[in-house]
Design a protein around this motif. Sequence first.
Motif, PDB file in Angstrom:
ATOM      1  N   UNK B 177      11.289  38.130 -25.422  1.00  0.00           N
ATOM      2  CA  UNK B 177      10.493  39.071 -26.204  1.00  0.00           C
ATOM      3  C   UNK B 177      10.935  40.491 -25.915  1.00  0.00           C
ATOM      4  N   UNK B 178      11.015  41.288 -26.974  1.00  0.00           N
ATOM      5  CA  UNK B 178      11.513  42.654 -26.842  1.00  0.00           C
ATOM      6  C   UNK B 178      10.331  43.611 -26.928  1.00  0.00           C
ATOM      7  N   UNK B 179      10.194  44.495 -25.926  1.00  0.00           N
ATOM      8  CA  UNK B 179       9.054  45.417 -25.884  1.00  0.00           C
ATOM      9  C   UNK B 179       9.560  46.849 -25.799  1.00  0.00           C
ATOM     10  N   UNK B 180       8.703  47.804 -26.207  1.00  0.00           N
ATOM     11  CA  UNK B 180       9.061  49.201 -26.027  1.00  0.00           C
ATOM     12  C   UNK B 180       8.632  49.648 -24.627  1.00  0.00           C
ATOM     13  N   UNK B 184       4.718  47.434 -25.782  1.00  0.00           N
ATOM     14  CA  UNK B 184       4.320  46.932 -27.095  1.00  0.00           C
ATOM     15  C   UNK B 184       5.402  45.997 -27.618  1.00  0.00           C
ATOM     16  N   UNK B 185       4.960  44.886 -28.205  1.00  0.00           N
ATOM     17  CA  UNK B 185       5.898  43.893 -28.714  1.00  0.00           C
ATOM     18  C   UNK B 185       6.584  44.419 -29.964  1.00  0.00           C
ATOM     19  N   UNK B 186       7.918  44.533 -29.942  1.00  0.00           N
ATOM     20  CA  UNK B 186       8.627  45.064 -31.112  1.00  0.00           C
ATOM     21  C   UNK B 186       9.635  44.085 -31.697  1.00  0.00           C
ATOM     22  N   UNK B 187       9.949  43.018 -30.964  1.00  0.00           N
ATOM     23  CA  UNK B 187      10.928  42.084 -31.503  1.00  0.00           C
ATOM     24  C   UNK B 187      10.998  40.816 -30.687  1.00  0.00           C
ATOM     25  N   UNK B 188      11.782  39.869 -31.198  1.00  0.00           N
ATOM     26  CA  UNK B 188      11.977  38.625 -30.469  1.00  0.00           C
ATOM     27  C   UNK B 188      13.388  38.149 -30.752  1.00  0.00           C
ATOM     28  N   UNK B 189      13.983  37.508 -29.771  1.00  0.00           N
ATOM     29  CA  UNK B 189      15.296  36.899 -29.995  1.00  0.00           C
ATOM     30  C   UNK B 189      15.325  35.569 -29.254  1.00  0.00           C
ATOM     31  N   UNK B 190      15.849  34.556 -29.941  1.00  0.00           N
ATOM     32  CA  UNK B 190      15.889  33.242 -29.295  1.00  0.00           C
ATOM     33  C   UNK B 190      17.160  33.135 -28.472  1.00  0.00           C
ATOM     34  N   UNK B 191      17.119  32.245 -27.494  1.00  0.00           N
ATOM     35  CA  UNK B 191      18.293  32.015 -26.669  1.00  0.00           C
ATOM     36  C   UNK B 191      19.443  31.533 -27.544  1.00  0.00           C
TER      37      UNK B 191
END
Lengths: 454, 454
Positions: B177-180, B184-191
């Motif tokens: 999960x990508x946070x600032x 705050x949650x701003x993105x997601x990327x799968x393995x």
Amino acid sequence: MQEAQEELALHFDQLLSELRQGHLNEFRELFLSLHIYDQAQFYQSLEEQERERLYTYLSPKELADMFDVIEEDNEHMKDYLDEMRPNYAADMLSEMYSDNAVDLLNTLDKSQVSKYLSLMDVEDASEIKELLHYEDDTAGSIMTTEFVSIVANQTVRSAMYVLKNEADVAETIYYVYVVDTDNRLVGVISLRDLIVNDDDTLIADVMSERVIAVHVGDDQEDVAKTIRDYDFLAVPVTDYDDHLLGIVTVDDIIDVIDDEAASDYSGLAGVNVEEVSENPLKAASKRLPWLITLLFLGMSTASLISHYEELVSEASILAVFISLITGTAGNAGTQSLAVAVRRIAMSDDKDTSFVSLIVSEVLTGLITGAVTGLTIFLIVGIWKHNFTLGFVIGMAMLCAITVANLAGSLIPMLMDKLGFDPAVASGPFITTLSDLTSVLIYFNIASLFLQYFM
Amino acid sequence: MQEAQEELALHFDQLLSELRQGHLNEFRELFLSLHIYDQAQFYQSLEEQERERLYTYLSPKELADMFDVIEEDNEHMKDYLDEMRPNYAADMLSEMYSDNAVDLLNTLDKSQVSKYLSLMDVEDASEIKELLHYEDDTAGSIMTTEFVSIVANQTVRSAMYVLKNEADVAETIYYVYVVDTDNRLVGVISLRDLIVNDDDTLIADVMSERVIAVHVGDDQEDVAKTIRDYDFLAVPVTDYDDHLLGIVTVDDIIDVIDDEAASDYSGLAGVNVEEVSENPLKAASKRLPWLITLLFLGMSTASLISHYEELVSEASILAVFISLITGTAGNAGTQSLAVAVRRIAMSDDKDTSFVSLIVSEVLTGLITGAVTGLTIFLIVGIWKHNFTLGFVIGMAMLCAITVANLAGSLIPMLMDKLGFDPAVASGPFITTLSDLTSVLIYFNIASLFLQYFM
């Protein structure tokens, strides 16, 4: 959630206007930025003409990704395929995960299936043909053939290389299955383990050799149990000789668990809750077969009472307690049924528990019957100032509940033994059957004691 | 499966003998080679003395891995903790995934919970304390805090580095999960995406910014729906300000789906099918409260019939059809109930469907009632050579079924509106209630037409 939904609705509006205005690039960019589930929601909200334009905007592969998440029990599935050009539809079916393509093909007529299979390339078609042969509700029928397998004498580096290449087509890349030269399953390694190990490590040294696999003919409920118990994301499927045939992924297992729960629930209620229609005429036509069947079973209860009509006209007080006794016994039988169906579903070793379940249910019936019978004995005795009548009602209650518990546990057990789904022995069936036995018990006991309570 | 089970049984025998003979190394090697679910099965088969030796053989972390898969509704959980040294137990709780530790702590007394929390290190304890505060059955109560999060302005290489380091503690590493800077949650990327992209790619360029998240207060059923619909392996949980608080993984969702299905099923049967006891006395004590409650409700039906006793003694033929009418209406009401409970569970927007469901169920009741009524009119007319009596029974059937359908749909809807679980409006309750209305309808219609059919 609320906010996200409003944003999504706005998105759908914009998408629709791009589609209608024929803005190919804008539409594609916006559409492909959506999650495939949301793409599917948008797609299913379109009119036929709009969908036809969409087919010209998306590649078969792009459409396939979206079709992978549409439930195959969608009633419009057939129409969707019909409105595509046959070649496009066949290409899309090839690009779908094989388990989903098979689910979809299973909803079509045989002639349509062979049309699409003949249009696919030979390899895809033969893979799907093989899957189509597996019996419903077995591991084979829900498995997919898009898994990643490697041989043991390679390094983590080369395994990661294989993974990268197959990431695009494999349904899961989070487990890599290790096979021997004869395609026999010998090990498994998770992507997690691949990542934490050094690139030069040999797979043979780090793989787990204790692979939990299911057999291709195993019931899908057993597959679900394995995935649930072990917290797996996927489980490999093998034949009798340990050859790796496919994998079942957790998302399919969730559907299995949902379906089984809905079918158990439907069984208990005597109505298919999955085919919910807002149309009362359709809904009634689904429910009537059960109701009418049970009506005829109920007629035997009525004719039994009719047989005792003279007794009733002599002692009309008996009529007062008919529905109380049949109702309470029916309630107890339903409890028994639910427990039995649940325990059959949960049990690993079905044979040992057969007798113990029946005995336990009959004893439970005797205890609940005794308590309920004593209660009603007191109530009737005091209310009607007639403890002999109370005794008759109480005794009838005790016997009726015990018999209902016996029927509630024995019938699903027998159905299971005979290879039927025990959940088919529905609640309404048990209660209607228990009406019959309860009335028989009640009037027989009443006849015996008639001279004492009148 | 059969073969694998026998092999496992042999393994368990050998493990037990190593444990009894005090062969620490042999035991550890053999035990740790098992899948954690099988470890747990072995552990649960031990006697107290054997378990106590096992605690000295395994580290708290090794035991924690195994405890992560033991269902928290295991009745011996408390005993297991009690027999460990408190420090060892606290260490084990710290090492467990936070969601599982919380589930386990929730089964203990408050004093015990604070004992263990005081023995943990401050950070672990405060994390768990926070999770303990979330309401039952919300996303917060089932989420775990062991997830992997990164910031957007790093490369795939550095993200993979973070993953490798956290692989050992994170519950899933398959989503990052990508946070600032403010979390705050701003993105997601799968393995999967990390693996297929070049090492130098910026996360910001390849992450998905359209993150599907659930709110910490969302009902666990909604979380299950999101994971199921989107085929996710995990879903992020956020607060009102989009701060990332935790994740819910698919294995927990399977438990939620199982529990909800069991509770719906239990509701329909009027018995808790999850607390299945082989002991008839215990089983009876669980079932009796419902049975006795329904018995008293049934007593109102009996006293209603008692009110019409004179009518029955005049026309004893009426008694013949009591159980047929109450039974059939009860069956129809149960169908209605099951459909309503299912539709409430499935519906996204509960308000719009309220009226339409009720109207649709009443119309369905009118149609099924008309068909069933007509059938019984003909049967009774021919059987008893009395079409007026047939008309009375048929009319009563029509009205009783319609009212049963109304009750079967209205009651769960009202319960849902009032914030109760609609499945609590159990099948036995509906059928017993419908007995009352059916009898009332039946005798009133019969009184009206008495002079014509006698």
